[in-house]
Design a protein around this motif. Sequence first.
Motif, mmCIF file in Angstrom:
data_model
loop_
_atom_site.group_PDB
_atom_site.id
_atom_site.type_symbol
_atom_site.label_atom_id
_atom_site.label_comp_id
_atom_site.label_asym_id
_atom_site.label_seq_id
_atom_site.Cartn_x
_atom_site.Cartn_y
_atom_site.Cartn_z
ATOM 1 N N VAL A 181 0.815 -1.214 0.000
ATOM 2 C CA VAL A 181 0.000 0.000 0.000
ATOM 3 C C VAL A 181 0.850 1.266 0.000
ATOM 4 C CG1 VAL A 181 -2.004 -1.087 1.056
ATOM 5 C CG2 VAL A 181 -0.210 -0.137 2.518
ATOM 6 N N GLN A 182 2.173 1.142 0.068
ATOM 7 C CA GLN A 182 3.058 2.298 -0.029
ATOM 8 C C GLN A 182 3.849 2.291 -1.340
ATOM 9 O OE1 GLN A 182 2.950 4.823 2.109
ATOM 10 N NE2 GLN A 182 1.336 3.705 3.184
ATOM 11 N N ALA A 183 3.380 1.545 -2.312
ATOM 12 C CA ALA A 183 4.109 1.419 -3.576
ATOM 13 C C ALA A 183 4.263 2.767 -4.264
ATOM 14 C CB ALA A 183 3.368 0.455 -4.501
ATOM 15 N N GLY A 184 5.360 2.895 -4.996
ATOM 16 C CA GLY A 184 5.573 4.102 -5.779
ATOM 17 C C GLY A 184 4.574 4.199 -6.920
ATOM 18 N N VAL A 185 4.041 5.405 -7.122
ATOM 19 C CA VAL A 185 3.050 5.648 -8.177
ATOM 20 C C VAL A 185 3.600 6.707 -9.124
ATOM 21 C CG1 VAL A 185 0.707 6.399 -8.724
ATOM 22 C CG2 VAL A 185 1.135 5.099 -6.619
ATOM 23 N N SER A 186 3.597 6.407 -10.396
ATOM 24 C CA SER A 186 3.952 7.393 -11.421
ATOM 25 C C SER A 186 2.687 7.842 -12.135
ATOM 26 C CB SER A 186 4.936 6.797 -12.430
ATOM 27 O OG SER A 186 6.192 6.566 -11.844
ATOM 28 N N ILE A 187 2.385 9.137 -12.028
ATOM 29 C CA ILE A 187 1.227 9.714 -12.713
ATOM 30 C C ILE A 187 1.721 10.270 -14.047
ATOM 31 C CG2 ILE A 187 -0.621 11.412 -12.590
ATOM 32 C CD1 ILE A 187 -0.282 11.371 -9.535
ATOM 33 N N GLN A 193 -1.461 18.697 -4.306
ATOM 34 C CA GLN A 193 -2.138 18.680 -3.008
ATOM 35 C C GLN A 193 -2.426 17.253 -2.561
ATOM 36 O OE1 GLN A 193 -5.559 21.070 -3.934
ATOM 37 N NE2 GLN A 193 -4.501 23.024 -3.621
ATOM 38 N N GLN A 194 -2.838 16.404 -3.500
ATOM 39 C CA GLN A 194 -3.150 15.019 -3.159
ATOM 40 C C GLN A 194 -1.900 14.216 -2.798
ATOM 41 O OE1 GLN A 194 -6.420 13.729 -2.933
ATOM 42 N NE2 GLN A 194 -6.682 15.956 -2.996
ATOM 43 N N ALA A 195 -0.774 14.588 -3.389
ATOM 44 C CA ALA A 195 0.470 13.851 -3.164
ATOM 45 C C ALA A 195 1.391 14.541 -2.166
ATOM 46 C CB ALA A 195 1.195 13.663 -4.490
ATOM 47 N N ALA A 196 0.885 15.559 -1.476
ATOM 48 C CA ALA A 196 1.722 16.286 -0.506
ATOM 49 C C ALA A 196 2.293 15.313 0.520
ATOM 50 C CB ALA A 196 0.884 17.364 0.179
ATOM 51 N N HIS A 197 3.597 15.428 0.757
ATOM 52 C CA HIS A 197 4.315 14.604 1.736
ATOM 53 C C HIS A 197 4.375 13.136 1.339
ATOM 54 C CE1 HIS A 197 3.886 18.233 4.068
ATOM 55 N NE2 HIS A 197 2.565 18.077 4.162
ATOM 56 N N ASP A 198 4.051 12.813 0.109
ATOM 57 C CA ASP A 198 4.143 11.437 -0.383
ATOM 58 C C ASP A 198 5.329 11.364 -1.336
ATOM 59 O OD1 ASP A 198 3.836 8.922 -1.495
ATOM 60 O OD2 ASP A 198 1.650 9.040 -1.544
#
Length: 253
Positions: A19-25, A45-50
């Motif tokens: 559930v902490q996998a890296g996501v490329s948008i 905003q959705q990815a803040a601090h991620d």
Amino acid sequence: MLHSTPAPACHVATPHIGVQAGVSIIIPTYNEAEIIGELLKWLGQQAAHDEAVDIVVADGGSTDGTRALARQYGATVLRCPRKGRAAQLNHGAQHSSGRLLYFLHADSFPPPGFLIELRQAAAQGYGSGCFRLAFDHPHWFLRFSAWCTRLPILLVRFGDQSLFVRRELFEQVGGFREELHLMEDQELVQRLQAQAPFRLLPRAVTTSARKYLANGVFRLQGVFTGLAVLYWLGLPQAQLLRLYRRLVRQGKL
């Protein structure tokens, strides 16, 4: 290097993705200065601090400042060697780092908390999937069209719904077929579904109705339906593309 040869039609086991996998948008663009800043601000905003999220803008040669705006909002910006959504998305995937790829149109906004849902679906064993669709305009026919995307059938899988896919699965099937200018999204989803479970997520991506308003809601839906029928009947892409350019105002193909 991604290629267009389909993998054999059998289900495959994919490595566990947490559930902490890296996501490329990955966002394909061509002259999207009007909207790209707003989208990237929302995604930021959705990815803040991620720190496990990277945003890649795969540009097809914009002349309106799209690339400069995207850099201003912190995205990695690629100048793609070929224009075309399939080619740009493949190029973006090749130059991204996440184990989970999320393909998103420049005028489509995923729901709040979407990153959690993508990671949960991947952790549950889904190879790929998408959200339902909503439009940013209240026209009743657009609401009906959006409602239809909750149906579990290929004919209502559209690129505007966005698409997530495990990187290893995307590479296994050969990515998007770059010779396709139209229907490249449905064609890829068909191959992905043949290889691993597909998840239709319960919430909706909100996409712009600007093209419908410019062309007429019923007229444009008729054009899109006709093009889809001709695609499934086997009309060559070059002829489909000519029809699209002739019939669709504000088209960017």
